[in-house]
Design a protein around this motif. Structure first.
Motif, PDB file in Angstrom:
ATOM      1  N   ALA A 140       1.860 -17.469  -5.839  1.00 39.96           N
ATOM      2  CA  ALA A 140       2.072 -18.783  -5.234  1.00 39.96           C
ATOM      3  C   ALA A 140       3.484 -19.316  -5.422  1.00 39.96           C
ATOM      4  CB  ALA A 140       1.064 -19.785  -5.811  1.00 39.96           C
ATOM      5  N   CYS A 141       4.126 -18.950  -6.509  1.00 36.24           N
ATOM      6  CA  CYS A 141       5.400 -19.584  -6.850  1.00 36.24           C
ATOM      7  C   CYS A 141       6.597 -18.635  -6.928  1.00 36.24           C
ATOM      8  CB  CYS A 141       5.270 -20.305  -8.196  1.00 36.24           C
ATOM      9  SG  CYS A 141       3.911 -21.489  -8.271  1.00 36.24           S
ATOM     10  N   HIS A 142       6.363 -17.333  -7.067  1.00 38.88           N
ATOM     11  CA  HIS A 142       7.482 -16.429  -7.324  1.00 38.88           C
ATOM     12  C   HIS A 142       7.465 -15.181  -6.438  1.00 38.88           C
ATOM     13  CE1 HIS A 142       8.225 -18.962 -10.754  1.00 38.88           C
ATOM     14  NE2 HIS A 142       7.043 -18.659 -11.297  1.00 38.88           N
ATOM     15  N   SER A 143       6.943 -15.288  -5.231  1.00 37.94           N
ATOM     16  CA  SER A 143       6.889 -14.108  -4.357  1.00 37.94           C
ATOM     17  C   SER A 143       7.379 -14.428  -2.942  1.00 37.94           C
ATOM     18  CB  SER A 143       5.458 -13.554  -4.297  1.00 37.94           C
ATOM     19  OG  SER A 143       5.008 -13.174  -5.574  1.00 37.94           O
ATOM     20  N   PRO A 144       8.590 -14.944  -2.806  1.00 46.15           N
ATOM     21  CA  PRO A 144       9.090 -15.318  -1.478  1.00 46.15           C
ATOM     22  C   PRO A 144       9.295 -14.122  -0.550  1.00 46.15           C
ATOM     23  CG  PRO A 144      10.855 -15.417  -3.098  1.00 46.15           C
ATOM     24  CD  PRO A 144       9.594 -15.210  -3.866  1.00 46.15           C
ATOM     25  N   ASP A 145       9.393 -12.926  -1.124  1.00 44.37           N
ATOM     26  CA  ASP A 145       9.624 -11.738  -0.300  1.00 44.37           C
ATOM     27  C   ASP A 145       8.345 -11.227   0.370  1.00 44.37           C
ATOM     28  OD1 ASP A 145      12.290 -11.823  -1.007  1.00 44.37           O
ATOM     29  OD2 ASP A 145      12.055 -10.426  -2.675  1.00 44.37           O
ATOM     30  N   SER A 189       4.452 -21.236  13.455  1.00 39.41           N
ATOM     31  CA  SER A 189       5.157 -22.510  13.313  1.00 39.41           C
ATOM     32  C   SER A 189       5.824 -22.607  11.948  1.00 39.41           C
ATOM     33  CB  SER A 189       4.167 -23.668  13.484  1.00 39.41           C
ATOM     34  OG  SER A 189       4.714 -24.881  13.002  1.00 39.41           O
ATOM     35  N   ASP A 190       7.112 -22.893  11.927  1.00 39.14           N
ATOM     36  CA  ASP A 190       7.835 -23.067  10.662  1.00 39.14           C
ATOM     37  C   ASP A 190       7.266 -24.234   9.860  1.00 39.14           C
ATOM     38  OD1 ASP A 190       9.520 -20.939  11.219  1.00 39.14           O
ATOM     39  OD2 ASP A 190      11.102 -22.203  12.065  1.00 39.14           O
ATOM     40  N   GLN A 191       6.820 -25.266  10.564  1.00 40.59           N
ATOM     41  CA  GLN A 191       6.221 -26.420   9.889  1.00 40.59           C
ATOM     42  C   GLN A 191       4.971 -26.016   9.129  1.00 40.59           C
ATOM     43  OE1 GLN A 191       5.295 -29.712  12.482  1.00 40.59           O
ATOM     44  NE2 GLN A 191       3.964 -30.694  10.989  1.00 40.59           N
ATOM     45  N   ASN A 192       4.175 -25.136   9.726  1.00 40.08           N
ATOM     46  CA  ASN A 192       2.946 -24.693   9.070  1.00 40.08           C
ATOM     47  C   ASN A 192       3.233 -23.775   7.898  1.00 40.08           C
ATOM     48  OD1 ASN A 192       1.568 -26.145  10.980  1.00 40.08           O
ATOM     49  ND2 ASN A 192       1.013 -24.371  12.232  1.00 40.08           N
ATOM     50  N   ILE A 193       4.289 -22.968   8.006  1.00 37.46           N
ATOM     51  CA  ILE A 193       4.700 -22.122   6.885  1.00 37.46           C
ATOM     52  C   ILE A 193       5.092 -22.991   5.693  1.00 37.46           C
ATOM     53  CG2 ILE A 193       6.442 -20.491   6.065  1.00 37.46           C
ATOM     54  CD1 ILE A 193       6.476 -19.287   8.869  1.00 37.46           C
ATOM     55  N   THR A 194       5.894 -24.017   5.970  1.00 39.75           N
ATOM     56  CA  THR A 194       6.316 -24.936   4.914  1.00 39.75           C
ATOM     57  C   THR A 194       5.117 -25.637   4.298  1.00 39.75           C
ATOM     58  OG1 THR A 194       8.440 -25.326   6.007  1.00 39.75           O
ATOM     59  CG2 THR A 194       7.721 -26.965   4.401  1.00 39.75           C
ATOM     60  N   ARG A 195       4.162 -26.013   5.144  1.00 37.88           N
ATOM     61  CA  ARG A 195       2.945 -26.687   4.662  1.00 37.88           C
ATOM     62  C   ARG A 195       2.155 -25.766   3.733  1.00 37.88           C
ATOM     63  NH1 ARG A 195      -0.746 -28.882   2.765  1.00 37.88           N
ATOM     64  NH2 ARG A 195      -2.184 -30.420   3.611  1.00 37.88           N
ATOM     65  N   SER A 196       2.061 -24.490   4.081  1.00 33.08           N
ATOM     66  CA  SER A 196       1.306 -23.542   3.259  1.00 33.08           C
ATOM     67  C   SER A 196       2.012 -23.246   1.949  1.00 33.08           C
ATOM     68  CB  SER A 196       1.068 -22.243   4.037  1.00 33.08           C
ATOM     69  OG  SER A 196       0.123 -22.446   5.062  1.00 33.08           O
ATOM     70  N   GLU A 197       3.315 -23.152   1.983  1.00 29.57           N
ATOM     71  CA  GLU A 197       4.061 -22.911   0.745  1.00 29.57           C
ATOM     72  C   GLU A 197       3.877 -24.075  -0.222  1.00 29.57           C
ATOM     73  OE1 GLU A 197       7.654 -19.993   2.320  1.00 29.57           O
ATOM     74  OE2 GLU A 197       7.927 -22.178   2.364  1.00 29.57           O
ATOM     75  N   ALA A 198       3.849 -25.302   0.312  1.00 24.14           N
ATOM     76  CA  ALA A 198       3.600 -26.472  -0.534  1.00 24.14           C
ATOM     77  C   ALA A 198       2.168 -26.430  -1.080  1.00 24.14           C
ATOM     78  CB  ALA A 198       3.816 -27.751   0.273  1.00 24.14           C
ATOM     79  N   PHE A 199       1.234 -26.001  -0.246  1.00 19.07           N
ATOM     80  CA  PHE A 199      -0.159 -25.865  -0.684  1.00 19.07           C
ATOM     81  C   PHE A 199      -0.269 -24.874  -1.834  1.00 19.07           C
ATOM     82  CE2 PHE A 199      -3.591 -22.667  -0.081  1.00 19.07           C
ATOM     83  CZ  PHE A 199      -4.615 -23.362  -0.710  1.00 19.07           C
ATOM     84  N   HIS A 200       0.420 -23.745  -1.735  1.00 19.11           N
ATOM     85  CA  HIS A 200       0.361 -22.733  -2.791  1.00 19.11           C
ATOM     86  C   HIS A 200       0.805 -23.314  -4.127  1.00 19.11           C
ATOM     87  CE1 HIS A 200       0.902 -19.396   0.466  1.00 19.11           C
ATOM     88  NE2 HIS A 200      -0.301 -19.932   0.472  1.00 19.11           N
ATOM     89  N   ARG A 201       1.888 -24.064  -4.104  1.00 19.85           N
ATOM     90  CA  ARG A 201       2.387 -24.656  -5.348  1.00 19.85           C
ATOM     91  C   ARG A 201       1.437 -25.730  -5.875  1.00 19.85           C
ATOM     92  NH1 ARG A 201       7.119 -24.315  -2.186  1.00 19.85           N
ATOM     93  NH2 ARG A 201       6.932 -26.529  -1.611  1.00 19.85           N
ATOM     94  N   ASP A 202       0.930 -26.563  -4.959  1.00 18.41           N
ATOM     95  CA  ASP A 202       0.061 -27.669  -5.370  1.00 18.41           C
ATOM     96  C   ASP A 202      -1.271 -27.167  -5.934  1.00 18.41           C
ATOM     97  OD1 ASP A 202       1.999 -29.416  -4.528  1.00 18.41           O
ATOM     98  OD2 ASP A 202       1.035 -29.887  -2.609  1.00 18.41           O
TER      99      ASP A 202
END
Length: 255
Positions: A140-145, A189-202
């Motif tokens: 969730a937090c350390h796998s951007p690749d 959608s880039d907006q949805n990607i950003t939303r999911s990345e925030a979800f992973h952290r939260d």
């Protein structure tokens, strides 16, 4: 009547037995083959679809596995009520019937996922082990690749395992495998990607703090958001497809 099935090799074209499955599936679901009706013999089906009997046999075995037909040795195959199927894979198969059924099944599975998965997150927050937390943090937090679709599937899978209920794990796997096939509708959608990345952290933070109520709310909110986004995109694509077909027909008529 003879129904021709395409035999040309193509990476995108279903194999011959899969094409046969789709044709028979449509006949069963649309009621063209009534519940209790006996299917034609293997020989007759092979002749109708211009395939060999081994192909027919493979297709029938698959439909039997989906609980859509009953094969009685020495007698034949009989149509069953698809609403009585006990195989969850039937839902995926129904996606091939037509656009209306595809949308109905997509809507139903997303709804069930939205109802069930928040409770999985709730249980995961209470039952997670240090090992689960470590795995979740890494993904969730350390796998951007890792591609976002793969990352999202892994997050849900780890949460499923952490909840400690084997049936919930299997159900989560089913939801995520299904969503994996349609995730492009969401992650384009880039907006949805950003939303999911925030979800992973939260969701990681909530599970780390063992705040079960917050984990449930976070999961419910993101699934409602994703459900709306996928269905809106799916409906928009259906309209685009309809307009394209209409334009094609109009062009051919005026030619």
């Amino acid at each position: 009547m003879t129904t021709t099935i395409e035999h040309q090799a193509s990476a995108k074209r279903p194999r011959v037995h899969e094409q046969l499955i789709h044709v028979l599936l449509k006949r069963i679901i649309r009621g063209e083959m009534a519940v209790g009706a006996k299917l034609s013999t293997e020989r007759a089906l092979a002749a109708e679809f211009q395939v060999n009997r081994a192909t027919v046999r493979e297709a029938l075995r698959y439909l039997e596995n989906l609980d859509l037909i009953a094969i009685r040795q020495g007698d034949g195959a009989y149509v069953k009520n698809f609403l009585q199927s006990r195989n969850p894979e039937t839902a995926k198969a129904l996606m091939h019937v037509d656009d209306a059924m595809r949308y109905e099944i997509l809507t139903a599975i997303l709804e069930v996922r939205r109802i069930n998965s928040p409770e999985v997150a709730y249980a995961a927050a209470l039952k997670r082990s240090p090992a689960h937390l470590q795995q979740l943090e890494k993904v969730a937090c350390h796998s951007p690749d890792i591609p976002i679709l793969e990352r999202d599937k892994s997050v849900h899978h780890i949460i499923g395992i952490a909840c400690g209920n084997i049936l919930q794990v299997l159900m989560t796997n089913f939801y995520e495998d299904f969503f994996y096939d349609f995730g492009h509708l969401y992650f384009q959608s880039d907006q949805n990607i950003t939303r999911s990345e925030a979800f992973h952290r939260d969701i990681y933070d909530a599970i780390r703090e063992q705040n079960a109520g917050m984990a449930r709310d976070i999961m419910r909110d993101v699934l409602q958001y994703a459900e709306n986004a996928v269905l809106e995109t799916s409906a928009r694509n259906a309209v685009t497809k309809y307009v394209a077909v209409e334009e094609h027909l109009e062009t051919n008529t005026n030619a």
